[in-house]
Design an enzyme around this catalytic site. Structure first.
Site, PDB file in Angstrom:
ATOM      1  N   GLY A 260      40.626  41.305   0.527  1.00 47.79           N
ATOM      2  CA  GLY A 260      40.974  39.989   1.073  1.00 47.79           C
ATOM      3  C   GLY A 260      39.801  39.060   1.614  1.00 47.79           C
ATOM      4  O   GLY A 260      39.985  38.506   2.457  1.00 47.79           O
TER       5      GLY A 260
ATOM      6  N   SER B  15      42.788  42.149  -5.915  1.00 46.04           N
ATOM      7  CA  SER B  15      44.061  42.406  -6.214  1.00 46.04           C
ATOM      8  C   SER B  15      44.056  42.440  -7.969  1.00 46.04           C
ATOM      9  O   SER B  15      44.759  43.213  -8.436  1.00 46.04           O
ATOM     10  CB  SER B  15      45.228  41.647  -5.584  1.00 46.04           C
ATOM     11  OG  SER B  15      44.915  40.198  -5.893  1.00 46.04           O
ATOM     12  N   ALA B  16      43.388  41.440  -8.550  1.00 47.28           N
ATOM     13  CA  ALA B  16      43.521  41.252  -9.843  1.00 47.28           C
ATOM     14  C   ALA B  16      42.594  42.486 -10.454  1.00 47.28           C
ATOM     15  O   ALA B  16      42.802  42.992 -11.515  1.00 47.28           O
ATOM     16  CB  ALA B  16      42.390  40.019 -10.122  1.00 47.28           C
ATOM     17  N   ALA B  17      41.398  43.014  -9.734  1.00 46.93           N
ATOM     18  CA  ALA B  17      40.658  44.031 -10.205  1.00 46.93           C
ATOM     19  C   ALA B  17      41.489  45.382 -10.300  1.00 46.93           C
ATOM     20  O   ALA B  17      41.378  46.274 -11.240  1.00 46.93           O
ATOM     21  CB  ALA B  17      39.196  44.237  -9.578  1.00 46.93           C
TER      22      ALA B  17
ATOM     23  N   LEU C 117      37.085  38.006  -3.426  1.00 44.40           N
ATOM     24  CA  LEU C 117      36.649  38.716  -4.441  1.00 44.40           C
ATOM     25  C   LEU C 117      37.213  39.351  -5.525  1.00 44.40           C
ATOM     26  O   LEU C 117      36.939  39.808  -6.551  1.00 44.40           O
ATOM     27  CB  LEU C 117      35.455  39.769  -4.009  1.00 44.40           C
ATOM     28  CG  LEU C 117      34.759  39.650  -2.954  1.00 44.40           C
ATOM     29  CD1 LEU C 117      33.818  40.645  -2.386  1.00 44.40           C
ATOM     30  CD2 LEU C 117      33.396  38.426  -3.255  1.00 44.40           C
ATOM     31  N   GLY C 118      38.785  38.889  -5.513  1.00 47.17           N
ATOM     32  CA  GLY C 118      39.549  39.006  -6.498  1.00 47.17           C
ATOM     33  C   GLY C 118      39.716  40.417  -6.577  1.00 47.17           C
ATOM     34  O   GLY C 118      39.971  41.109  -7.731  1.00 47.17           O
TER      35      GLY C 118
ATOM     36  N   ASP D 142      41.220  34.880 -11.272  1.00 48.89           N
ATOM     37  CA  ASP D 142      40.926  36.114 -10.911  1.00 48.89           C
ATOM     38  C   ASP D 142      41.385  37.273 -12.070  1.00 48.89           C
ATOM     39  O   ASP D 142      40.267  38.096 -12.356  1.00 48.89           O
ATOM     40  CB  ASP D 142      41.552  36.672  -9.705  1.00 48.89           C
ATOM     41  CG  ASP D 142      40.950  36.044  -8.383  1.00 48.89           C
ATOM     42  OD1 ASP D 142      40.209  35.030  -8.641  1.00 48.89           O
ATOM     43  OD2 ASP D 142      41.299  36.335  -7.274  1.00 48.89           O
TER      44      ASP D 142
END
Ligand code: MEV
Length: 323
Positions: free
Chosen positions: A105, A111-113, A108-109, A154
């Site tokens: 949160g 959730s995509a990673a 830095l992305g 992301d």
């Protein structure tokens, strides 16, 4: 069978907020992200461990599928994992460990990673060929399903890696460059609300269209110049442009005392450029440190959670390490 996979996180190098107003931005995949390890089991059980959030759960496969309930109220990081698992059918159970080596949160992305690394590991486990295009598309679909909306930035960064220029038409173009990008990311551990920050900037734009419009125009020039600075390996200019961008982000009200503290601390000890990254109001800064990186890291990490990173050119990867 044992499988390992990795997907990078990202930082926005230039153009946050102005990108919402159709100006270009530059995002960088970083070599810090999410490591996934999958080990097959001889029974029908599936265990999921996410050490960073102390999450540990065991499930049973029913007719080759995992039965689960999403925590859709909280849009938890685990929702992304379950949605990826839901894409597949399984002949046997497995143990899945998701090691998130970045901040959650914080723009830095993460959730995509998580989504992209799990998709890579699970596709290898099922012997399904998924090319990067398919991974990026399916990962974005999952982000849209859980978040209600998602830009492709992301999931593209986590999948393809590299440095991407997002142009005025919101097309993503890879920047070819040949320079090191040693970065430090520091987190003030307060989180800004992206929606509210974007709205507050919009309101300033409505109230002061000439002034804020020209700030967006200046941000546009910064991103365009930064693209050339990267292509030409001009590290002096890259640092200057980050500092200019930071001043403009401050002027539209998304900077904070803590972000400023981190920015000035990094500059005091030799960062060539430093700025907030993402929506601001909290979250992280990035400092560009072609020199003095260890000293700057020491100073920042004595006060704030901090890591060093560089660009990740490759994006997602994974391999079967034991058949
Ligand atoms: C948030 O990481 C970046 C913003 O520009 C919002 C967006 O582009 O969606 C503030």
């Amino acid at each position: 069978m044992k499988i390992k996979a990795f997907a990078p996180g990202k930082v926005i190098l230039f153009g946050e907020h102005s990108v919402v107003h159709n100006k270009p931005a530059i995002a960088v995949a970083i070599n810090r992200g999410v490591d996934v390890e999958l080990t097959s089991r001889s029974d029908n059980n599936v265990t999921i461990e996410v050490p960073l959030i102390n999450y540990s759960k065991e499930h049973e496969l029913v007719n080759k599928k995992l039965v689960f309930e999403l925590d859709s109220q909280n849009k938890m990081i685990t929702d992304y994992i379950y949605e990826v698992i839901n894409l597949f059918e399984f002949d046997t159970g497995f143990d899945l460990t998701i090691d998130i080596k970045m901040y959650l949160g914080a723009g830095l992305g993460s959730s995509a990673a998580v989504t992209v690394s799990c998709m890579k590991a699970l596709s290898l486990f099922n012997h399904i060929e998924m090319d990067k295009k398919e991974i990026a598309t399916k990962a974005r679909d999952i982000e849209i399903k859980i978040q209600g909306a998602a830009s492709p930035i992301d999931t593209s960064m986590s999948t393809y890696g590299g440095i991407i220029y997002i142009n005025e038409e919101f097309e993503l173009q890879r920047i070819n460059f040949d320079m090191d990008l040693p970065l430090i990311v520091s987190n003030c551990e307060l989180s800004g609300n992206t929606g509210q920050l974007v709205e507050s900037v919009r309101q300033k734009y409505v109230k002061y269209p000439e002034i804020v419009g020209n700030i967006f125009n200046a941000m546009q020039e910064i991103s365009k110049n930064a693209k050339h600075a990267l292509e030409n390996g001009n590290s002096e200019e890259l640092g200057d442009l980050m500092n200019l961008n930071q001043g403009l982000l401050d002027s539209i009200g998304v900077n904070t005392v803590e972000l400023s503290d981190m920015v000035y601390l990094s500059r005091k000890f030799g960062a060539k450029g430093s700025k907030l990254t993402g929506s601001g109001g909290g979250g992280c800064i990035i400092a560009y440190c072609p020199e003095n990186i260890n000293r700057i890291y020491e100073e920042l990490s004595s006060k704030y959670p901090t890591f060093k990173c560089e660009q990740s050119d490759e994006g997602v990867y994974g391999q079967i390490i034991q058949e």
